[in-house]
Design an enzyme around this catalytic site. Sequence first.
Site, PDB file in Angstrom:
ATOM      1  N   CYS A   1     -32.119  53.996  47.159  1.00 15.83           N
ATOM      2  CA  CYS A   1     -30.886  53.718  47.885  1.00 15.83           C
ATOM      3  C   CYS A   1     -31.144  53.803  49.394  1.00 15.83           C
ATOM      4  O   CYS A   1     -31.868  52.968  49.929  1.00 15.83           O
ATOM      5  CB  CYS A   1     -29.762  54.635  47.421  1.00 15.83           C
ATOM      6  SG  CYS A   1     -28.110  54.007  47.878  1.00 15.83           S
TER       7      CYS A   1
ATOM      8  N   HIS B   1     -29.678  53.548  41.695  1.00 17.95           N
ATOM      9  CA  HIS B   1     -29.986  54.977  41.529  1.00 17.95           C
ATOM     10  C   HIS B   1     -30.732  55.237  40.221  1.00 17.95           C
ATOM     11  O   HIS B   1     -30.136  55.275  39.149  1.00 17.95           O
ATOM     12  CB  HIS B   1     -28.699  55.797  41.601  1.00 17.95           C
ATOM     13  CG  HIS B   1     -28.158  55.877  42.984  1.00 17.95           C
ATOM     14  ND1 HIS B   1     -28.599  56.807  43.904  1.00 17.95           N
ATOM     15  CD2 HIS B   1     -27.248  55.109  43.631  1.00 17.95           C
ATOM     16  CE1 HIS B   1     -27.972  56.620  45.057  1.00 17.95           C
ATOM     17  NE2 HIS B   1     -27.149  55.597  44.924  1.00 17.95           N
TER      18      HIS B   1
ATOM     19  N   GLU C   1     -32.356  58.111  39.768  1.00 19.08           N
ATOM     20  CA  GLU C   1     -32.448  59.560  39.600  1.00 19.08           C
ATOM     21  C   GLU C   1     -31.311  60.163  38.804  1.00 19.08           C
ATOM     22  O   GLU C   1     -31.305  61.361  38.502  1.00 19.08           O
ATOM     23  CB  GLU C   1     -32.504  60.225  40.985  1.00 19.08           C
ATOM     24  CG  GLU C   1     -31.171  60.341  41.703  1.00 19.08           C
ATOM     25  CD  GLU C   1     -30.740  59.100  42.455  1.00 19.08           C
ATOM     26  OE1 GLU C   1     -29.969  59.229  43.421  1.00 19.08           O
ATOM     27  OE2 GLU C   1     -31.157  57.977  42.069  1.00 19.08           O
TER      28      GLU C   1
END
Length: 233
Positions: A90, A174, A176
Amino acid sequence: MSDVRPVLVLTHAPSEGPGLIGPALDAPLRVRTVVDVADPLLPDPDEVAGIVVMGGWMDADDDLHHPGLAAERALLARAVAQDVPVLGVCLGAQLLAMALGGRLLRRHGTEVGFGPVDVVADDLVLGPLGARPTVLHWHADAVELPPDATLLASTEVTPVQAFRRGSALGVQFHLELEPAMLDLWLQTPEMVAGLDDDEIATIREDGRTHLPALVPAARKVVEVFAEQVRLRG
């Protein structure tokens, strides 16, 4: 183990830590937040086995209010030049793109919530996500593809969703995210600013639908990156 080089993890907001990336790396981590430090002391690329750069709410070029961003970009440029494995997520992908000569496109188009990305080129690290994964988007800025970089994934709103140049991979979405992190984000005022209750509820429900498939695939992505880190470490 003392001679094993760590992975540097650069964070920019308390709610946007490394998530599933940290455990999947299986390496010593050095987590730093230097975004507001004018002259931060950062390691030389030779001192680390890899670099992971996480997200944040600030613009990647806002050096006036967040002077540490310039030092992060300079470090990323040196790291790629020295063939250090880099993963930018990001805001981290935007910083990476700028470090490599790409241009930030402020307020290019807002994407917040779960949606597909089209993977347009093969990449060893990104490969486990498949051809059209549904991922979590949470951004308004975008980047131009850096010179000599390969475009890996795209959406209509954000043409550069993932790219590679040399040892570095940038992903605008994203990777994660875990369920607990999504719950935290949906309770963090800075994250949900501008979202109404229905939009928040939709993201929460979509998380229940898509994270069971996305999380294992994302872990595999990080495991491939971790192998590159181990080869260097």
